[in-house]
Scaffold this active site. Structure first.
Site, PDB file in Angstrom:
ATOM      1  N   HIS A  18       0.812  -1.225   0.000  1.00  0.00           N
ATOM      2  CA  HIS A  18       0.000   0.000   0.000  1.00  0.00           C
ATOM      3  C   HIS A  18       0.838   1.264   0.000  1.00  0.00           C
ATOM      4  O   HIS A  18       0.604   2.171  -0.803  1.00  0.00           O
ATOM      5  CB  HIS A  18      -0.945   0.000   1.207  1.00  0.00           C
ATOM      6  CG  HIS A  18      -2.203  -0.774   0.978  1.00  0.00           C
ATOM      7  ND1 HIS A  18      -3.426  -0.193   0.776  1.00  0.00           N
ATOM      8  CD2 HIS A  18      -2.408  -2.111   0.905  1.00  0.00           C
ATOM      9  CE1 HIS A  18      -4.350  -1.129   0.592  1.00  0.00           C
ATOM     10  NE2 HIS A  18      -3.744  -2.301   0.666  1.00  0.00           N
ATOM     11  N   ASP A 115      -4.436   6.879   1.420  1.00  0.00           N
ATOM     12  CA  ASP A 115      -4.921   5.562   1.056  1.00  0.00           C
ATOM     13  C   ASP A 115      -6.424   5.553   1.307  1.00  0.00           C
ATOM     14  O   ASP A 115      -6.899   6.078   2.317  1.00  0.00           O
ATOM     15  CB  ASP A 115      -4.226   4.502   1.912  1.00  0.00           C
ATOM     16  CG  ASP A 115      -4.478   3.092   1.418  1.00  0.00           C
ATOM     17  OD1 ASP A 115      -5.647   2.651   1.467  1.00  0.00           O
ATOM     18  OD2 ASP A 115      -3.531   2.422   0.989  1.00  0.00           O
TER      19      ASP A 115
END
Length: 447
Positions: A18, A115
């Protein structure tokens, strides 16, 4: 420092694959902003060390370590427990570091990029009166099923029909967080809240291209403010990948240079997935029986599981390395098929270099990705029975080596490769979406 200076807060989710793509996004955006723009990158210490140690840190990216939730003196948790501990410390860990960054730099934040998992950024952005841009690091297919969590959970049918999908989906294809028994705590709660709040984002950025899933993207656009596919990001560095001979410390590229075109099987299951010992043995037995040229990225603990004498018996046609330069390998003309766990980055890389796949998914979005690879895009096959067996692996390899089906899969992935290349050209869909993204970041909301 001026009041009009752009100061962008970047909030990372520090697990799996991520944080690194988020940093790649920041590095791609940076040259298109005013030269005095600055990014404050918020991430845990361990994750920051991992992603910033691989390359020099640009001067306009300031690194801040947020708490991972582990109390001093306690043992460091791993896996799901580490994620749980981190989630319990959010969002206060980010709030504290963001306040420190504003005081240190002397400029208020003008935009938040996070994110997508960190849904609470919608509250941060509202309070600061700045745009919130959410980065979904996976594909539009997996984002869609999260947005349809309530529909999926209320459906008692074996096969699910979800808007935008051209094929029915099975409950077993769903990410575990979507169908979890309890959505009120931990990771499932984080993703469910994301699904409920993502429409508040001024833009949702995906590392994909619109032409891969046009119907799904159209459906997403009906639910979210702006859906911006700007990938595949890997294609931006295509020339560098092919020319970077210094990264071949393992000798993989020199070995590939000696192989026939599209003859090599490349096997890699990412940095997180660990196959059961019986499946490692099954793969080894199949490769040895087929005598097919292969490169296998396998850690030392996996090598210890291999059948006795395997390395010696396959030395003439196989190569096992603890780490493989994946992009360079997939870009090589000798590689004919990629055996993968179906993580999103691996799928995009495989499409970008026109390599069909054999899929053995494990968790998260991998099962859904695998379903798309085989049934929708038709650029690969799921391993027979869902797990590696000697006979099943041989059968699947035979499809690529000998049968017409393999030719069709290669043609299909080559077709998607061409669409991906078109998307990142000067007037391509991803390039146009990227321009919209840059303008969103530059935009100052009226006070």
């Amino acid at each position: 420092m001026t009041a009009s200076q752009l100061h962008i807060a970047v909030l990372a989710f520090p697990f799996g694959s991520h944080a690194a793509p988020l940093l790649t996004l920041v590095q791609k955006i940076s040259p298109f902003l005013p030269s005095n723009s600055i990014f404050s990158f918020f991430n845990t210490s361990n994750s920051n060390t991992s992603i910033f140690s691989k390359a020099p840190n640009p001067e306009n990216i300031k690194i801040y370590n947020v708490s991972d939730g582990v109390k001093q003196g306690n043992d460091t948790p791993i896996g799901c427990e580490a994620i749980q501990v981190f989630i319990q410390s959010t969002p206060t860990n980010f709030e504290k570091s963001m306040k420190e960054a504003e005081e240190e730099i002397g400029v208020k934040f003008s935009c938040i990029i996070s994110d997508a998992f960190l849904w609470f950024c919608c509250d941060f952005a509202k309070k600061m009166n700045v745009p919130w841009i959410a980065f979904w690091t996976a594909g539009s297919c997996s984002l869609s099923v999260h947005l349809y969590t309530d529909l999926i959970r209320s459906n008692e049918e074996t096969l699910l029909k979800i808007p935008g999908f051209s094929t029915s989906l099975r409950i077993s294809d769903m990410p575990q967080e979507v169908v979890a028994h309890n959505l009120e705590g931990g990771f499932p709660s984080l993703l469910y809240n994301m699904a409920l709040n993502l429409h508040k984002a001024d833009g949702v950025v995906l590392n994909s291209f619109e032409e891969l899933d046009p119907k799904i993207n159209n459906d997403l656009k009906s639910k979210l403010q702006k859906v911006l596919n700007i990938g595949p990001l890997v294609l931006q560095s295509l020339k560098k990948v092919i020319s970077d001979v210094n990264s071949d410390e393992s000798g993989c590229i020199k070995w590939l240079d000696k192989q026939n075109e599209k003859s090599v099987v490349y096997l890699s299951f990412g940095t997180v997935t660990t196959l059961p010992p019986n499946e490692i043995v099954a793969i080894a037995e199949a490769l040895e029986a087929k005598r097919v040229p292969f490169i296998w990225s396998l850690k030392d603990n996996g090598v210890k599981i291999l059948p006795k004498g395997f390395l010696e018996r396959t030395n003439e046609f196989g190569k096992i390395v603890s780490w493989a330069p994946q992009l360079e390998i997939l870009a090589h003309s000798s590689v004919g098929v990629f055996v993968t766990h179906c993580g999103w980055n691996s799928i995009l890389e495989s499409i970008s270099y026109g390599v069909p796949m054999i899929c053995r998914p494990s968790f998260g979005d991998q099962k859904l990705n695998s379903r798309m690879v085989e049934n929708v895009w038709q650029i690969g096959l799921q391993i027979e029975g869902g797990n590696f067996t000697k006979s099943g692996t041989i059968s699947t390899l035979d499809t690529f080596c000998n049968e017409d089906k393999g030719k069709v899969l290669r043609q299909n992935v080559e077709g998607l490769k061409e669409k991906a290349l078109e998307a990142v050209k000067p007037n391509g869909s991803s390039t146009e979406n990227f321009k919209v993204l840059v303008e969103l970041i530059k935009f100052h909301k009226p006070t």
